[in-house]
Design a protein around this motif. Structure first.
Motif, PDB file in Angstrom:
ATOM      1  N   ALA A 119       0.861  -1.178   0.000  1.00  0.00           N
ATOM      2  CA  ALA A 119       0.000   0.000   0.000  1.00  0.00           C
ATOM      3  C   ALA A 119       0.897   1.228   0.000  1.00  0.00           C
ATOM      4  O   ALA A 119       2.065   1.160   0.382  1.00  0.00           O
ATOM      5  N   VAL A 120       0.345   2.357  -0.437  1.00  0.00           N
ATOM      6  CA  VAL A 120       1.090   3.605  -0.445  1.00  0.00           C
ATOM      7  C   VAL A 120       0.222   4.692   0.179  1.00  0.00           C
ATOM      8  O   VAL A 120      -0.960   4.803  -0.138  1.00  0.00           O
ATOM      9  N   ILE A 121       0.842   5.447   1.062  1.00  0.00           N
ATOM     10  CA  ILE A 121       0.185   6.618   1.645  1.00  0.00           C
ATOM     11  C   ILE A 121       0.840   7.836   1.014  1.00  0.00           C
ATOM     12  O   ILE A 121       2.044   8.058   1.167  1.00  0.00           O
ATOM     13  N   LEU A 122       0.048   8.624   0.294  1.00  0.00           N
ATOM     14  CA  LEU A 122       0.553   9.808  -0.388  1.00  0.00           C
ATOM     15  C   LEU A 122       0.408  11.026   0.514  1.00  0.00           C
ATOM     16  O   LEU A 122      -0.670  11.286   1.045  1.00  0.00           O
ATOM     17  N   VAL A 123       1.497  11.750   0.671  1.00  0.00           N
ATOM     18  CA  VAL A 123       1.518  12.960   1.499  1.00  0.00           C
ATOM     19  C   VAL A 123       1.739  14.148   0.570  1.00  0.00           C
ATOM     20  O   VAL A 123       2.856  14.345   0.070  1.00  0.00           O
ATOM     21  N   PRO A 124       0.701  14.949   0.303  1.00  0.00           N
ATOM     22  CA  PRO A 124       0.870  16.101  -0.587  1.00  0.00           C
ATOM     23  C   PRO A 124       1.847  17.127   0.002  1.00  0.00           C
ATOM     24  O   PRO A 124       1.715  17.534   1.150  1.00  0.00           O
ATOM     25  N   ILE A 125       2.830  17.522  -0.803  1.00  0.00           N
ATOM     26  CA  ILE A 125       3.833  18.489  -0.359  1.00  0.00           C
ATOM     27  C   ILE A 125       3.299  19.910  -0.468  1.00  0.00           C
ATOM     28  O   ILE A 125       3.520  20.729   0.406  1.00  0.00           O
ATOM     29  N   ASP A 126       2.593  20.176  -1.558  1.00  0.00           N
ATOM     30  CA  ASP A 126       2.166  21.543  -1.842  1.00  0.00           C
ATOM     31  C   ASP A 126       0.710  21.820  -1.474  1.00  0.00           C
ATOM     32  O   ASP A 126       0.114  22.779  -1.937  1.00  0.00           O
ATOM     33  N   GLY A 127       0.129  20.970  -0.649  1.00  0.00           N
ATOM     34  CA  GLY A 127      -1.207  21.252  -0.124  1.00  0.00           C
ATOM     35  C   GLY A 127      -2.350  20.800  -1.004  1.00  0.00           C
ATOM     36  O   GLY A 127      -2.315  19.741  -1.617  1.00  0.00           O
ATOM     37  N   SER A 128      -3.361  21.655  -1.083  1.00  0.00           N
ATOM     38  CA  SER A 128      -4.636  21.261  -1.676  1.00  0.00           C
ATOM     39  C   SER A 128      -4.582  21.008  -3.181  1.00  0.00           C
ATOM     40  O   SER A 128      -5.371  20.217  -3.692  1.00  0.00           O
ATOM     41  N   ALA A 129      -3.673  21.638  -3.905  1.00  0.00           N
ATOM     42  CA  ALA A 129      -3.610  21.409  -5.352  1.00  0.00           C
ATOM     43  C   ALA A 129      -3.288  19.947  -5.656  1.00  0.00           C
ATOM     44  O   ALA A 129      -3.963  19.301  -6.454  1.00  0.00           O
ATOM     45  N   THR A 130      -2.273  19.423  -5.012  1.00  0.00           N
ATOM     46  CA  THR A 130      -1.915  18.014  -5.216  1.00  0.00           C
ATOM     47  C   THR A 130      -2.966  17.102  -4.616  1.00  0.00           C
ATOM     48  O   THR A 130      -3.323  16.084  -5.205  1.00  0.00           O
ATOM     49  N   ASP A 131      -3.485  17.443  -3.450  1.00  0.00           N
ATOM     50  CA  ASP A 131      -4.535  16.640  -2.815  1.00  0.00           C
ATOM     51  C   ASP A 131      -5.707  16.466  -3.766  1.00  0.00           C
ATOM     52  O   ASP A 131      -6.200  15.354  -3.957  1.00  0.00           O
ATOM     53  N   ARG A 132      -6.149  17.549  -4.387  1.00  0.00           N
ATOM     54  CA  ARG A 132      -7.286  17.497  -5.312  1.00  0.00           C
ATOM     55  C   ARG A 132      -6.956  16.629  -6.528  1.00  0.00           C
ATOM     56  O   ARG A 132      -7.762  15.795  -6.940  1.00  0.00           O
TER      57      ARG A 132
END
Length: 150
Positions: A119-132
Protein backbone atom coordinates in the motif's frame (compact mmCIF):
# COMPACT_ATOMS: atom_id res chain seq x y z
CA UNK A 1 0.76 5.84 -28.70
CA UNK A 2 -0.62 4.45 -25.47
CA UNK A 3 -0.69 0.77 -24.64
CA UNK A 4 -2.88 -0.38 -21.80
CA UNK A 5 -2.74 -3.88 -20.40
CA UNK A 6 -6.04 -4.96 -18.97
CA UNK A 7 -5.96 -7.25 -15.97
CA UNK A 8 -8.87 -9.67 -15.56
CA UNK A 9 -11.34 -8.21 -13.07
CA UNK A 10 -12.03 -11.52 -11.38
CA UNK A 11 -8.41 -12.48 -10.68
CA UNK A 12 -7.48 -13.01 -7.05
CA UNK A 13 -4.09 -12.39 -5.52
CA UNK A 14 -2.92 -15.41 -3.56
CA UNK A 15 -0.52 -14.79 -0.70
CA UNK A 16 -0.44 -11.04 -1.12
CA UNK A 17 -2.89 -8.28 -0.24
CA UNK A 18 -4.39 -6.21 -3.03
CA UNK A 19 -2.75 -2.86 -3.67
CA UNK A 20 -4.17 0.16 -1.86
CA UNK A 21 -3.46 3.87 -2.30
CA UNK A 22 -4.56 6.48 0.22
CA UNK A 23 -3.91 10.09 1.14
CA UNK A 24 -2.35 10.82 4.52
CA UNK A 25 -5.01 11.58 7.10
CA UNK A 26 -7.79 9.70 5.31
CA UNK A 27 -9.56 6.87 7.11
CA UNK A 28 -8.06 4.23 4.80
CA UNK A 29 -4.52 5.44 5.51
CA UNK A 30 -5.12 5.08 9.22
CA UNK A 31 -6.02 1.39 8.85
CA UNK A 32 -2.52 0.35 7.77
CA UNK A 33 -0.81 -1.15 10.82
CA UNK A 34 2.73 -0.86 9.47
CA UNK A 35 3.95 2.27 7.69
CA UNK A 36 7.50 2.44 6.35
CA UNK A 37 9.45 5.61 5.63
CA UNK A 38 12.67 5.06 3.68
CA UNK A 39 14.90 7.28 1.56
CA UNK A 40 15.09 4.87 -1.41
CA UNK A 41 12.80 2.33 -3.00
CA UNK A 42 15.43 -0.36 -2.47
CA UNK A 43 15.54 0.37 1.28
CA UNK A 44 11.74 0.22 1.40
CA UNK A 45 11.75 -3.09 -0.47
CA UNK A 46 14.21 -4.56 2.03
CA UNK A 47 12.15 -3.32 4.98
CA UNK A 48 8.97 -4.84 3.55
CA UNK A 49 10.72 -8.15 2.93
CA UNK A 50 12.04 -8.29 6.50
CA UNK A 51 8.69 -7.34 8.02
CA UNK A 52 6.76 -9.92 5.99
CA UNK A 53 9.29 -12.72 6.55
CA UNK A 54 7.96 -13.65 9.98
CA UNK A 55 4.24 -13.72 9.23
CA UNK A 56 2.20 -16.80 8.38
CA UNK A 57 -0.74 -14.86 6.92
CA UNK A 58 0.89 -13.09 3.96
CA UNK A 59 -2.40 -12.21 2.28
CA UNK A 60 -3.56 -10.11 5.24
CA UNK A 61 -0.24 -8.50 6.21
CA UNK A 62 -0.03 -5.01 4.68
CA UNK A 63 3.14 -2.92 4.68
CA UNK A 64 2.48 0.64 3.54
CA UNK A 65 5.07 3.04 2.15
CA UNK A 66 4.76 6.75 2.77
CA UNK A 67 5.57 8.88 -0.29
CA UNK A 68 5.68 12.68 -0.40
CA UNK A 69 4.17 13.96 -3.65
CA UNK A 70 3.58 17.08 -5.68
CA UNK A 71 1.84 16.66 -9.01
CA UNK A 72 0.83 19.12 -11.70
CA UNK A 73 -0.01 19.03 -15.42
CA UNK A 74 3.69 19.63 -16.15
CA UNK A 75 6.69 18.49 -14.11
CA UNK A 76 8.13 22.02 -14.12
CA UNK A 77 4.92 23.31 -12.53
CA UNK A 78 5.15 20.66 -9.82
CA UNK A 79 8.77 21.62 -9.09
CA UNK A 80 7.77 25.29 -8.88
CA UNK A 81 4.94 24.44 -6.48
CA UNK A 82 7.35 22.55 -4.22
CA UNK A 83 9.78 25.48 -4.25
CA UNK A 84 6.96 27.90 -3.47
CA UNK A 85 5.79 25.69 -0.61
CA UNK A 86 9.30 25.88 0.80
CA UNK A 87 9.76 22.12 0.95
CA UNK A 88 13.49 21.42 0.73
CA UNK A 89 14.43 18.31 -1.21
CA UNK A 90 17.47 17.33 0.80
CA UNK A 91 15.97 16.97 4.27
CA UNK A 92 13.27 14.38 3.53
CA UNK A 93 13.56 10.94 5.11
CA UNK A 94 11.13 9.28 2.72
CA UNK A 95 10.56 8.80 -1.00
CA UNK A 96 9.55 11.97 -2.79
CA UNK A 97 7.88 12.23 -6.19
CA UNK A 98 7.54 15.56 -7.98
CA UNK A 99 6.09 15.41 -11.48
CA UNK A 100 2.96 14.59 -13.44
CA UNK A 101 -0.09 12.52 -12.58
CA UNK A 102 0.83 9.94 -15.21
CA UNK A 103 4.31 9.59 -13.74
CA UNK A 104 2.90 9.09 -10.25
CA UNK A 105 0.51 6.39 -11.45
CA UNK A 106 3.43 4.62 -13.13
CA UNK A 107 5.52 4.87 -9.95
CA UNK A 108 2.68 3.43 -7.85
CA UNK A 109 2.22 0.49 -10.21
CA UNK A 110 5.96 -0.17 -10.12
CA UNK A 111 6.00 -0.03 -6.29
CA UNK A 112 3.46 -2.84 -6.16
CA UNK A 113 4.90 -4.89 -9.04
CA UNK A 114 8.42 -4.78 -7.56
CA UNK A 115 7.05 -5.72 -4.13
CA UNK A 116 8.33 -2.51 -2.56
CA UNK A 117 5.04 -2.09 -0.64
CA UNK A 118 1.51 -3.45 -0.45
CA UNK A 119 0.00 0.00 0.00
CA UNK A 120 1.09 3.61 -0.45
CA UNK A 121 0.19 6.62 1.65
CA UNK A 122 0.55 9.81 -0.39
CA UNK A 123 1.52 12.96 1.50
CA UNK A 124 0.87 16.10 -0.59
CA UNK A 125 3.83 18.49 -0.36
CA UNK A 126 2.17 21.54 -1.84
CA UNK A 127 -1.21 21.25 -0.12
CA UNK A 128 -4.64 21.26 -1.68
CA UNK A 129 -3.61 21.41 -5.35
CA UNK A 130 -1.92 18.01 -5.22
CA UNK A 131 -4.53 16.64 -2.82
CA UNK A 132 -7.29 17.50 -5.31
CA UNK A 133 -5.38 16.00 -8.26
CA UNK A 134 -4.74 12.79 -6.32
CA UNK A 135 -8.43 12.45 -5.43
CA UNK A 136 -9.63 13.22 -8.97
CA UNK A 137 -6.98 11.57 -11.14
CA UNK A 138 -4.99 8.98 -9.15
CA UNK A 139 -7.31 7.31 -6.63
CA UNK A 140 -9.93 6.39 -9.26
CA UNK A 141 -7.26 4.48 -11.23
CA UNK A 142 -6.57 2.30 -8.19
CA UNK A 143 -10.11 2.12 -6.79
CA UNK A 144 -10.85 -1.41 -8.03
CA UNK A 145 -7.28 -2.77 -7.89
CA UNK A 146 -7.66 -4.05 -4.30
CA UNK A 147 -9.13 -7.30 -5.54
CA UNK A 148 -7.02 -7.79 -8.66
CA UNK A 149 -3.53 -8.90 -9.48
CA UNK A 150 -1.30 -5.97 -10.50
Amino acid sequence: MTIQLDTPRNAVTIGRPGFQVAIAGDAVAQTFPIVVRRETLRDAQRARSLLRAGTHDQANFVVALEVEVAIAPHAASARAAVAQAGAATDNSDTIRYVGTTHGLITLLRDVYAAEVADAVILVPIDGSATDRRIREQVLPVFADVRHRVA
